[in-house]
Enzyme design. Structure first.
Site, PDB file in Angstrom:
ATOM      1  CB  SER A   7      32.819  42.187  46.101  1.00 45.25           C
ATOM      2  OG  SER A   7      33.378  40.904  46.014  1.00 45.25           O
ATOM      3  CG  HIS A  32      33.230  41.844  41.591  1.00 42.01           C
ATOM      4  ND1 HIS A  32      33.881  42.101  40.395  1.00 42.01           N
ATOM      5  CD2 HIS A  32      34.120  41.172  42.355  1.00 42.01           C
ATOM      6  CE1 HIS A  32      35.102  41.602  40.452  1.00 42.01           C
ATOM      7  NE2 HIS A  32      35.276  41.023  41.634  1.00 42.01           N
ATOM      8  CG  ASP A  34      35.711  37.998  43.978  1.00 45.43           C
ATOM      9  OD1 ASP A  34      36.334  38.450  43.011  1.00 45.43           O
ATOM     10  OD2 ASP A  34      35.318  38.683  44.935  1.00 45.43           O
ATOM     11  CG  MET A  36      38.491  33.236  44.993  1.00 44.87           C
ATOM     12  SD  MET A  36      38.893  33.729  46.672  1.00 44.87           S
ATOM     13  CE  MET A  36      38.364  35.427  46.638  1.00 44.87           C
ATOM     14  CG  HIS A  65      37.526  38.696  39.661  1.00 43.08           C
ATOM     15  ND1 HIS A  65      37.974  39.388  40.764  1.00 43.08           N
ATOM     16  CD2 HIS A  65      38.646  38.372  38.940  1.00 43.08           C
ATOM     17  CE1 HIS A  65      39.293  39.475  40.724  1.00 43.08           C
ATOM     18  NE2 HIS A  65      39.719  38.869  39.638  1.00 43.08           N
ATOM     19  CG  MET A  67      39.702  35.861  41.303  1.00 43.77           C
ATOM     20  SD  MET A  67      39.168  36.449  42.891  1.00 43.77           S
ATOM     21  CE  MET A  67      40.642  37.279  43.362  1.00 43.77           C
ATOM     22  CG  MET A 136      43.500  41.982  41.063  1.00 48.28           C
ATOM     23  SD  MET A 136      41.803  41.719  41.650  1.00 48.28           S
ATOM     24  CE  MET A 136      41.956  41.841  43.428  1.00 48.28           C
ATOM     25  CG  ASP A 174      38.151  43.214  42.918  1.00 51.06           C
ATOM     26  OD1 ASP A 174      37.681  43.453  44.040  1.00 51.06           O
ATOM     27  OD2 ASP A 174      38.106  42.074  42.385  1.00 51.06           O
TER      28      ASP A 174
HETATM   29  C1  DX5 Z   1      39.541  40.032  46.416  1.00 51.52           C
HETATM   30  C2  DX5 Z   1      38.312  40.000  45.542  1.00 51.52           C
HETATM   31  C3  DX5 Z   1      37.416  41.157  45.785  1.00 51.52           C
HETATM   32  C4  DX5 Z   1      36.955  41.315  47.204  1.00 51.52           C
HETATM   33  C5  DX5 Z   1      37.080  42.770  47.529  1.00 51.52           C
HETATM   34  O1  DX5 Z   1      40.556  39.285  45.931  1.00 51.52           O
HETATM   35  O2  DX5 Z   1      38.602  39.951  44.177  1.00 51.52           O
HETATM   36  O3  DX5 Z   1      36.336  41.229  44.860  1.00 51.52           O
HETATM   37  O4  DX5 Z   1      35.637  40.899  47.438  1.00 51.52           O
HETATM   38  O5  DX5 Z   1      36.818  42.955  48.876  1.00 51.52           O
HETATM   39  P1  DX5 Z   1      37.076  44.333  49.617  1.00 51.52           P
HETATM   40  O6  DX5 Z   1      36.260  45.382  48.921  1.00 51.52           O
HETATM   41  O7  DX5 Z   1      36.628  44.064  51.009  1.00 51.52           O
HETATM   42  O8  DX5 Z   1      38.547  44.629  49.531  1.00 51.52           O
HETATM   43 ZN    ZN Z   2      37.013  40.330  42.587  1.00 48.18          ZN
END
Ligand code: DX5
Ligand code: ZN
Length: 216
Positions: A7, A32, A34, A36, A65, A67, A136, A174
């Site tokens: 990620s 991956h 994210d 946000m 992803h 969010m 999640m 995740d």
């Molecule tokens: C968190 C994200 C993840 C995050 C995971 O809300 O969606 O993709 O990067 O990070 P780790 O592996 O450190 O929990």
């Molecule tokens: Zn994620």
């Protein structure tokens, strides 16, 4: 065989290209990413211009992803930026099947993410439209949180639902994934393990090799 998806949220952004190449050279096939919005989750990460700019650094699949609230507004932007897979949250879509169609029409694979408290049953009537279910395993928004132990039962429930519905969608996890809990996650049905801090903290290639011994 299960796969790891590092990620990017935990990357050192001033070395992003170098770190992506390290990951790719270690044999990783997907990353991956994210996105946000500071509304659906209490954090802001990166956006489509960054994704577009790193698209030319690597051939790895981009697992984006979203969010964000009302993600239907941004499906075309995500696809144009280079996403291969676009995952939206069940909790953010009033008309989820329509959003999944939008993703497919944009030429991408479609994923649906569920927060820890959202039941896998909410996917029962649409599983055949989904390429992957993202469970999640922490509350979304931040890297470096601890895996929620109750999610093991949810992985099992999700696997059973997919089998009962004769559906071959992948199960992606995740949040809080480590070399220590990866085997248990895979044993219970996970296909893709997203890992941020456990890949990017320390020696990236060493960390990936450690994961690869568990994934075999
Ligand atoms: C968190 C994200 C993840 C995050 C995971 O809300 O969606 O993709 O990067 O990070 P780790 O592996 O450190 O929990
Ligand atoms: Zn994620």
């Amino acid at each position: 065989m299960a796969e790891i998806a590092p990620s990017v949220l935990s990357a050192d952004f001033k070395f992003l290209e170098k770190q992506l190449k390290e990951i790719e050279n270690a044999g990783v096939k997907r990353i991956h990413i994210d996105v946000m919005d500071g509304v659906f989750v209490p954090n802001i990460s990166l956006g489509f211009p960054v994704i577009k700019s790193i698209r030319s650094c690597t051939d790895m699949e981009f697992d984006v992803h979203l969010m964000i609230e009302n993600p239907e507004r941004f499906i075309l932007d995500a696809a144009a930026a280079g996403a291969d897979i676009i995952t939206v949250h069940q909790e953010t879509c009033r008309h989820l099947p329509r959003v999944l169609s939008q993703i497919k029409e944009a030429g991408c694979k479609a994923g649906v993410a569920l927060n820890p408290a959202t039941s896998v049953e909410t996917l029962k009537y649409i599983v055949h439209n989904i390429d992957q279910v993202l469970l999640m395993t922490v509350n979304p928004g931040f890297g470096g949180q601890a895996f929620i132990a109750d999610m093991i039962q949810k992985i099992k429930d999700c696997k059973k639902l997919l089998q009962d519905m004769d559906c071959d969608s992948l199960i992606e996890l995740d949040g809080g994934i480590t070399v220590e809990n990866a085997a248990e996650c895979i044993r219970n049905g996970a296909d893709i393990l997203v890992a941020g801090s456990s890949v990017f903290c320390g020696d990236i290639q060493y960390n990936i090799r450690q994961f690869q011994t568990v994934l075999r």
